[in-house]
Design a protein around this motif. Structure first.
Motif, short mmCIF file in Angstrom:
data_model
loop_
_atom_site.label_atom_id
_atom_site.label_comp_id
_atom_site.label_asym_id
_atom_site.label_seq_id
_atom_site.Cartn_x
_atom_site.Cartn_y
_atom_site.Cartn_z
N ASP A 156 29.51 50.80 -38.13
CA ASP A 156 29.37 50.48 -36.70
C ASP A 156 27.94 50.76 -36.24
O ASP A 156 27.30 49.95 -35.58
CB ASP A 156 30.37 51.33 -35.91
N GLY A 157 27.42 51.96 -36.62
CA GLY A 157 26.06 52.33 -36.24
C GLY A 157 25.02 51.41 -36.84
O GLY A 157 24.02 51.06 -36.19
N TRP A 158 25.26 50.98 -38.07
CA TRP A 158 24.31 50.07 -38.74
C TRP A 158 24.26 48.73 -38.02
O TRP A 158 23.18 48.17 -37.80
CB TRP A 158 24.74 49.88 -40.20
N ILE A 159 25.43 48.21 -37.64
CA ILE A 159 25.49 46.93 -36.92
C ILE A 159 24.82 47.05 -35.56
O ILE A 159 24.05 46.17 -35.13
CB ILE A 159 26.95 46.45 -36.78
N ILE A 160 25.09 48.17 -34.85
CA ILE A 160 24.48 48.40 -33.55
C ILE A 160 22.96 48.48 -33.68
O ILE A 160 22.21 47.98 -32.83
CB ILE A 160 25.04 49.69 -32.89
N GLY A 161 22.49 49.12 -34.76
CA GLY A 161 21.04 49.20 -35.01
C GLY A 161 20.42 47.83 -35.14
O GLY A 161 19.32 47.57 -34.61
N LEU A 162 21.11 46.93 -35.84
CA LEU A 162 20.62 45.57 -35.98
C LEU A 162 20.59 44.86 -34.62
O LEU A 162 19.64 44.13 -34.31
CB LEU A 162 21.51 44.77 -36.95
N VAL A 163 21.63 45.08 -33.83
CA VAL A 163 21.70 44.46 -32.50
C VAL A 163 20.54 44.92 -31.63
O VAL A 163 19.88 44.11 -30.96
CB VAL A 163 23.05 44.80 -31.82
N ARG A 164 20.25 46.23 -31.67
CA ARG A 164 19.16 46.75 -30.85
C ARG A 164 17.80 46.23 -31.30
O ARG A 164 16.88 46.10 -30.50
CB ARG A 164 19.18 48.28 -30.90
N ARG A 165 17.69 45.95 -32.59
CA ARG A 165 16.43 45.44 -33.11
C ARG A 165 16.17 44.01 -32.66
O ARG A 165 15.03 43.64 -32.33
CB ARG A 165 16.43 45.51 -34.64
N PHE A 166 17.23 43.19 -32.64
CA PHE A 166 17.06 41.77 -32.33
C PHE A 166 17.39 41.43 -30.87
O PHE A 166 16.98 40.39 -30.37
CB PHE A 166 17.92 40.92 -33.26
N LYS A 169 16.89 43.45 -27.69
CA LYS A 169 16.42 44.66 -27.02
C LYS A 169 16.78 44.70 -25.55
O LYS A 169 16.87 45.76 -24.95
CB LYS A 169 14.91 44.80 -27.21
N LYS A 170 17.00 43.54 -24.96
CA LYS A 170 17.33 43.49 -23.54
C LYS A 170 18.81 43.18 -23.34
O LYS A 170 19.38 42.32 -24.00
CB LYS A 170 16.49 42.41 -22.84
N ASN A 171 19.42 43.92 -22.41
CA ASN A 171 20.81 43.67 -22.02
C ASN A 171 21.77 43.68 -23.22
O ASN A 171 22.62 42.81 -23.36
CB ASN A 171 20.94 42.32 -21.29
N SER A 172 21.60 44.67 -24.11
CA SER A 172 22.46 44.73 -25.30
C SER A 172 23.68 45.63 -25.11
O SER A 172 24.53 45.71 -25.99
CB SER A 172 21.65 45.22 -26.51
N ASP A 173 23.75 46.34 -23.96
CA ASP A 173 24.85 47.29 -23.75
C ASP A 173 26.22 46.60 -23.80
O ASP A 173 27.15 47.10 -24.44
CB ASP A 173 24.69 47.99 -22.38
N GLU A 174 26.32 45.45 -23.14
CA GLU A 174 27.60 44.73 -23.11
C GLU A 174 27.98 44.25 -24.51
O GLU A 174 29.14 44.33 -24.92
CB GLU A 174 27.51 43.55 -22.15
N LEU A 175 26.98 43.77 -25.25
CA LEU A 175 27.24 43.30 -26.61
C LEU A 175 27.66 44.45 -27.51
O LEU A 175 28.56 44.32 -28.33
CB LEU A 175 25.98 42.61 -27.16
N GLU A 176 27.02 45.63 -27.34
CA GLU A 176 27.37 46.80 -28.14
C GLU A 176 28.82 47.24 -27.85
O GLU A 176 29.54 47.64 -28.76
CB GLU A 176 26.41 47.95 -27.83
N GLU A 177 29.21 47.17 -26.59
CA GLU A 177 30.60 47.51 -26.21
C GLU A 177 31.58 46.59 -26.93
O GLU A 177 32.61 47.04 -27.45
CB GLU A 177 30.77 47.36 -24.70
N LYS A 178 31.25 45.31 -26.98
CA LYS A 178 32.13 44.34 -27.65
C LYS A 178 32.21 44.63 -29.14
O LYS A 178 33.28 44.52 -29.76
CB LYS A 178 31.62 42.91 -27.42
N ILE A 179 31.06 44.98 -29.75
CA ILE A 179 31.04 45.27 -31.18
C ILE A 179 31.88 46.51 -31.48
O ILE A 179 32.67 46.52 -32.44
CB ILE A 179 29.59 45.45 -31.68
N HIS A 180 31.73 47.57 -30.66
CA HIS A 180 32.54 48.78 -30.84
C HIS A 180 34.04 48.44 -30.77
O HIS A 180 34.82 48.85 -31.62
CB HIS A 180 32.21 49.81 -29.74
N GLY A 181 34.40 47.68 -29.74
CA GLY A 181 35.81 47.31 -29.57
C GLY A 181 36.32 46.44 -30.70
O GLY A 181 37.45 46.61 -31.18
N ALA A 182 35.47 45.50 -31.16
CA ALA A 182 35.87 44.59 -32.24
C ALA A 182 36.09 45.35 -33.54
O ALA A 182 37.09 45.15 -34.24
CB ALA A 182 34.81 43.51 -32.44
N ILE A 183 35.17 46.26 -33.89
CA ILE A 183 35.28 47.02 -35.13
C ILE A 183 36.49 47.96 -35.08
O ILE A 183 37.23 48.09 -36.06
CB ILE A 183 33.99 47.81 -35.41
#
Length: 350
Positions: free
Chosen positions: A182-192, A194-208
């Protein structure tokens, strides 16, 4: 069908035509004329029955995950998924997300749950495939003079499949490892992003999290061991039986073991993410090794053409015919982890 899929199919057809040209198109046509249509019909029946077995296995995993859907509902979704697998390179993810999305939209289930059940369904194919692939590599090493490089490539491919399956299962049964993924995927998301990624991170956490819960439920259920897994071996038996019927239709004198070995090897080549459904690579390997096994090149080519018409083109055409029922924009609207409820109801009419 998008432009890329059309281009891939066109390239694959050209490769097949070139191979037939070198074998001898006239010889292939003459071989086709002597084919026993009754055995061809039996091969088609084997393929149709295989579609049903695939659907029943998927249904059993859905029921374990409390995703209820009838066989009549799942069968067309299965065919669409097979078609998408065939018209896209395997690197694009294929028809599995399509099946998960169709079921989530049809029954209003969360996408991460339907996707987990589909991944479990696909993973069950891996167990018999790995067993058969190991036996095939051993058997064909004794029967054919493989180059060390080709043998190493096949062994590496099998090991890679086993490792991928192990990582997937371990991620679901070990919460700490799942958190690292989960952390590795979130790290990739933050890298690509950088703006407004909080909502996407929430979805990734919920999906995983939803994916892990559903996979855990499926993996730990005894119904998988007693019903779904044996069904996977039966499916592969019917796959090989279909190929054997086609070659018998051409009067080829060849052992079912050799048929199975070449088919498994060709399936392994079909996983190369270059061509849709492995078309071209699969056909070429089947022709080359069946010829090496003592079958004439014309019969090998003719039988391979018929076999691929049944196993590749039949599900592709059936799936493409069914696809408009769900909406032609289905392939564009799949997003892992997205909630199917966000898609407008009128999308079926696109």
């Amino acid at each position: 069908m998008d432009k890329k899929s059309i281009i891939f199919l066109a390239i694959s057809i050209i490769i097949l035509v070139v191979m037939l040209y070198f074998v001898g198109i006239d010889d292939v046509i003459n071989a086709l004329k002597i084919a026993d249509l009754r055995l061809i019909a039996l091969a088609i029946a084997c393929q149709l029955f295989t579609f049903l077995l695939y659907t029943l296995r998927w249904k059993s995993l859905n029921s374990i995950a409390n995703l209820e859907a009838s066989t009549l509902k799942l069968l067309p979704m299965m065919l669409v998924g097979l078609a998408v697998n065939n018209i896209t390179p395997s690197g694009r993810g294929g028809g599995e997300p399509v099946r998960a999305y169709l079921l989530s939209r049809e029954k209003d289930y969360p996408m991460e749950e339907t996707f987990a059940a589909v991944v479990a369904d696909r993973a069950l194919d891996t167990f018999p495939f790995v067993v058969l692939a190991v036996l095939t590599i051993i058997g064909m090493t004794l029967s054919f003079n493989f180059s060390p490089a080709l043998l190493a490539l096949m062994v590496v491919a099998v090991i890679a499949i086993v490792l991928l399956l192990f990582i997937l299962i371990y991620m679901c049964v070990n919460p700490n490892f799942g958190k690292r993924v989960d952390g590795w995927i979130i790290g990739l998301v933050r890298r690509f992003y950088k703006k407004n990624s909080d909502e996407l991170e929430e979805k990734i956490h919920g999906a995983i999290k939803g994916f892990q819960d559903t996979m855990n439920m499926v993996i730990r259920n005894k119904k998988v061991l007693y019903y779904a897994l044996p069904l996977s071996f039966i499916i592969w038996i019917f796959e090989i039986l279909r190929v054997y019927c086609v070659f018998m239709a051409f009067g080829a004198s060849v052992s079912p073991i050799v048929i199975g070995e070449v088919f498994i090897l060709a399936s392994l080549a079909g996983m190369i993410p270059l061509l849709p459904g492995g078309l071209g690579a699969v056909d070429g390997i089947m022709i080359i090794f069946y010829t090496a096994a003592g079958i004439t090149a014309s019969i090998s080519a003719g039988a391979t053409v018929i076999e691929r018409l049944i196993s590749f083109w039949m599900p592709t055409i059936l799936g493409m015919v069914i696809l408009p029922y769900y909406g032609s924009s289905v392939l564009d609207k799949i997003s892992f982890g997205s909630d199917s409820k966000e898609i407008p109801e009128d999308s079926e009419d696109d």
